[in-house]
Design an enzyme around this catalytic site. Structure first.
Site, short mmCIF file in Angstrom:
data_model
loop_
_atom_site.label_atom_id
_atom_site.label_comp_id
_atom_site.label_asym_id
_atom_site.label_seq_id
_atom_site.Cartn_x
_atom_site.Cartn_y
_atom_site.Cartn_z
N GLY A 156 58.77 18.64 37.93
CA GLY A 156 59.71 17.54 38.07
C GLY A 156 59.23 16.62 39.18
O GLY A 156 58.05 16.57 39.50
N GLY A 176 58.39 15.26 42.73
CA GLY A 176 58.09 15.74 44.07
C GLY A 176 57.78 17.22 44.10
O GLY A 176 57.49 17.84 43.09
N HIS A 205 48.99 20.36 38.90
CA HIS A 205 49.13 19.05 38.27
C HIS A 205 49.37 17.98 39.33
O HIS A 205 48.72 16.94 39.35
CB HIS A 205 50.28 19.10 37.26
N ASP A 206 50.31 18.25 40.25
CA ASP A 206 50.63 17.29 41.31
C ASP A 206 49.42 17.06 42.22
O ASP A 206 49.14 15.93 42.62
CB ASP A 206 51.82 17.77 42.14
#
Length: 139
Positions: A45, A47, A63-64
């Site tokens: 999601g 942050g 991924h982030d």
């Protein structure tokens, strides 16, 4: 139905072309990315902070981190080209920037189905800001 539409409209700007990523996850994982991963763990999601809670959350963490390494383009707006072959995301197109975006999402899209059996419903809508007090891992 109206609530779902409003939620989708609001989330489109949160993490890039969410509609395209949602389609990718639906094709590969066979489940909705918005409903299953939109607020899952500490990193799925918008942050993220703290330590990833399980394998799916770790996928979102990676991924982030990878998003931060995409250069010379806007991973939150650009549309990339991909196909699905035998349940695996295959990136296409000639634009190196868009290919980077696809490769970030490809990694997550290909990993999430592997962790369906370990998905923890108790960390869906996990209030990361409250409970993920441990220091975040470096990327």
């Amino acid at each position: 139905m109206r609530t779902l539409w409003i939620m989708a409209v609001l989330l489109v700007g949160v993490e890039g072309n969410l509609v395209q990523f949602e389609t990718l996850i639906m094709k590969i994982a066979g489940r909705s990315g918005v409903w299953y991963y939109g607020s899952y763990g500490c990193y799925c999601g918008s942050g993220g902070q703290g330590r990833p809670q399980d394998a799916s959350d770790r996928c979102c963490f990676v991924h982030d981190c990878c998003y931060g390494k995409v250069t010379d383009c806007d991973p939150k707006a650009d549309v990339y080209t991909y196909s699905e072959e035998n349940g695996v995301v295959v990136c296409g197109g000639d634009d190196p920037c868009k290919k980077q975006i696809c490769e970030v999402r490809q990694g997550c899209g290909n990993l999430l189905p592997r962790h369906k059996d370990t998905y923890e419903h108790n960390i869906l809508v996990f209030p990361a800001k409250t409970f993920a007090k441990k220091e975040s891992e470096p990327c």
